[in-house]
Design an enzyme around this catalytic site. Structure first.
Site, mmCIF file in Angstrom:
data_model
loop_
_atom_site.group_PDB
_atom_site.id
_atom_site.type_symbol
_atom_site.label_atom_id
_atom_site.label_comp_id
_atom_site.label_asym_id
_atom_site.label_seq_id
_atom_site.Cartn_x
_atom_site.Cartn_y
_atom_site.Cartn_z
ATOM 1 N N GLN A 85 0.937 -1.044 -0.097
ATOM 2 C CA GLN A 85 -0.086 -0.042 -0.068
ATOM 3 C C GLN A 85 0.797 1.204 0.090
ATOM 4 O O GLN A 85 0.278 2.266 -0.425
ATOM 5 C CB GLN A 85 -1.012 -0.078 1.495
ATOM 6 C CG GLN A 85 -1.945 -1.022 1.173
ATOM 7 C CD GLN A 85 -1.743 -2.170 1.874
ATOM 8 O OE1 GLN A 85 -0.512 -2.556 2.037
ATOM 9 N NE2 GLN A 85 -2.928 -2.941 2.403
ATOM 10 N N ASN B 132 -3.280 -1.334 13.594
ATOM 11 C CA ASN B 132 -3.065 -0.911 12.244
ATOM 12 C C ASN B 132 -2.225 -1.687 11.640
ATOM 13 O O ASN B 132 -1.944 -2.929 11.959
ATOM 14 C CB ASN B 132 -2.395 0.597 12.438
ATOM 15 C CG ASN B 132 -2.160 1.295 11.217
ATOM 16 O OD1 ASN B 132 -3.117 1.468 10.283
ATOM 17 N ND2 ASN B 132 -0.966 1.946 10.721
ATOM 18 N N ASP C 245 -7.216 1.246 12.239
ATOM 19 C CA ASP C 245 -8.204 0.516 12.121
ATOM 20 C C ASP C 245 -9.365 0.149 12.829
ATOM 21 O O ASP C 245 -10.365 -0.176 13.053
ATOM 22 C CB ASP C 245 -7.925 -1.026 11.431
ATOM 23 C CG ASP C 245 -7.672 -0.570 10.090
ATOM 24 O OD1 ASP C 245 -6.240 -0.359 9.900
ATOM 25 O OD2 ASP C 245 -8.090 -1.086 9.087
HETATM 26 O O1 MRU Z 1 -5.562 -3.798 4.753
HETATM 27 P P1 MRU Z 1 -5.752 -2.361 4.639
HETATM 28 O O2 MRU Z 1 -5.030 -1.786 3.345
HETATM 29 O O3 MRU Z 1 -7.183 -1.956 4.721
HETATM 30 O O4 MRU Z 1 -4.997 -1.422 6.079
HETATM 31 C C1 MRU Z 1 -5.244 -0.188 5.871
HETATM 32 C C2 MRU Z 1 -4.609 0.446 7.304
HETATM 33 O O5 MRU Z 1 -3.916 -0.152 7.861
HETATM 34 C C3 MRU Z 1 -4.981 1.893 7.367
HETATM 35 O O6 MRU Z 1 -3.458 2.387 8.014
HETATM 36 C C4 MRU Z 1 -5.999 2.232 8.128
HETATM 37 O O7 MRU Z 1 -7.168 1.525 7.865
HETATM 38 C C5 MRU Z 1 -6.147 3.634 8.374
HETATM 39 S S1 MRU Z 1 -6.749 4.409 6.922
HETATM 40 C C6 MRU Z 1 -7.051 5.849 7.050
#
Ligand code: MRU
Length: 353
Positions: free
Chosen positions: A203, A254, A244
């Site tokens: 990401q 997170n 999260d």
């Molecule tokens: O697995 P993902 O890409 O959904 O994980 C996202 C994250 O860990 C982000 O840091 C979190 O959701 C915050 S987004 C504003």
């Protein structure tokens, strides 16, 4: 799920689009190479898009689920105007099962459930669409406020490190951690961003770099394991991440790797900031130990960008989130303000204010 190209110039704030009475989700699995959308016509499409990570990031998952409920209501009311509620309840369970860790998903579904209770008769679709659009718009506005609060903590000018993607793509727009970075960069408080590439979904490399390059904010990617050495080299004022789920005691879930960043930050005297809307704080989860951590398929680790990278026969452990204890967090920033050195009492006070 149908993949389509839309005739628009795509920005990070267009990841969730309601157009011509259909939900379009920017397919984040294809970025940065391709800017294509997935068309969702019902709750099943929407749940699959969340599960498969077409859309990801805690606030974006919640907003998407609210549109998914609007789609469910429209479909089930058309099928059976007298008996739509039971079928919509099943669709909402499907959406709730899409991913377990981001509490924003369950928060948004609860908002939808309460709104549905107020629908007395007639077509329930218009009020549910209005709710989804309101949650979407409110999230954007909250991120802008959060950006200002977070930026005010950064004395700067300094470089910062971020992990995963907590930008416009992960939210209704502007971003949480990237919202703070955008605001602080505009004020001259941040000079450049070091972004962890964030294995296994990358990401950081695919999404955070895409957003920052488009904004003209200098970004350097690093292998996740390089972050500790980067802090040791000096010049890093803050680690800034999203979340999260934040437990009632301030423990923060997170993206996997966040906990080790926090440990390394404390070792180096670097400050650690979590930017997240209050919908990410879960007062019903006492501590990080109670947060359900999603584990995904071993193939995500054993492969990279679709190519096998591991010795045949190797297994893989793939938790996709970790929990940073509250003691390692210097500041939680929400749309309501800043919680320094968070603990249970400060979190409860913040939520009640
Ligand atoms: O697995 P993902 O890409 O959904 O994980 C996202 C994250 O860990 C982000 O840091 C979190 O959701 C915050 S987004 C504003």
């Amino acid at each position: 799920m149908q993949s389509v190209e839309l005739d628009i110039s795509v920005t990070a704030d267009d990841a969730i689009l309601w157009r011509d009475d259909v939900l379009y989700l920017l397919d984040q699995r294809r970025l940065p190479q391709e800017e294509r959308f997935i068309r969702c016509q019902d709750a099943a499409d929407t749940a699959e898009a969340i599960r498969a990570m077409v859309v990801r990031g805690a606030p974006a998952i919640g907003i998407t689920a609210a549109y998914g409920v609007a789609l469910a209501v429209r479909q089930r009311y058309a099928e059976a105007p007298e008996h739509w509620r039971g079928r919509v309840a099943q669709d909402m369970q499907l959406l709730a099962r899409a991913r377990p860790t981001a509490v924003n998903l369950f928060w948004a579904l609860e908002r939808c459930r309460r709104e549905l209770e107020t629908v007395a008769g007639g077509d329930p679709f218009p009020p549910m669409l209005v709710l989804a659009q309101r949650l979407h718009e409110q999230d954007r506005a909250m991120n802008r406020r959060m950006g200002e609060f977070g930026a005010s903590l950064i004395e700067g000018p300094t470089a910062v490190i971020t992990h995963c993607n907590a930008g416009g793509l992960a939210t209704g727009g502007h971003g949480t951690a990237l919202g703070v970075i955008r605001s602080a960069f505009a004020q001259g408080r941040i000079t450049e961003v070091f972004a962890d590439e964030t294995r296994p979904w990358l990401q950081g490399a695919r999404l955070t770099a895409w957003e920052l390059v488009r904004d003209g904010i200098p970004v350097q990617l690093m292998a996740d394991g390089a972050a500790c050495a980067r802090m040791g080299a000096g010049g890093i004022g803050w680690i800034i991440v999203g979340s999260d789920r934040i437990a009632a005691n301030g423990d923060v879930a997170n993206k996997i790797g966040t906990f080790s960043l926090a440990v390394a930050a404390r070792h180096h005297g670097v400050k650690f900031m979590v930017a997240a809307p209050t919908s990410t704080i879960d007062p019903d989860t006492a501590s990080g130990a109670d947060i359900p951590i999603e584990h995904r398929a071993a193939e995500e680790i054993l492969n990279c960008a679709g190519c096998p990278v591991a010795a045949a026969g190797a297994g893989a452990w793939n938790p996709v989130f970790d929990v940073t204890p509250a003691q390692l967090v210097d500041a939680i920033v929400t749309e309501k303000g800043v919680i320094l050195a968070p603990d249970a009492a400060k979190i409860a006070h913040h939520l009640s204010g």
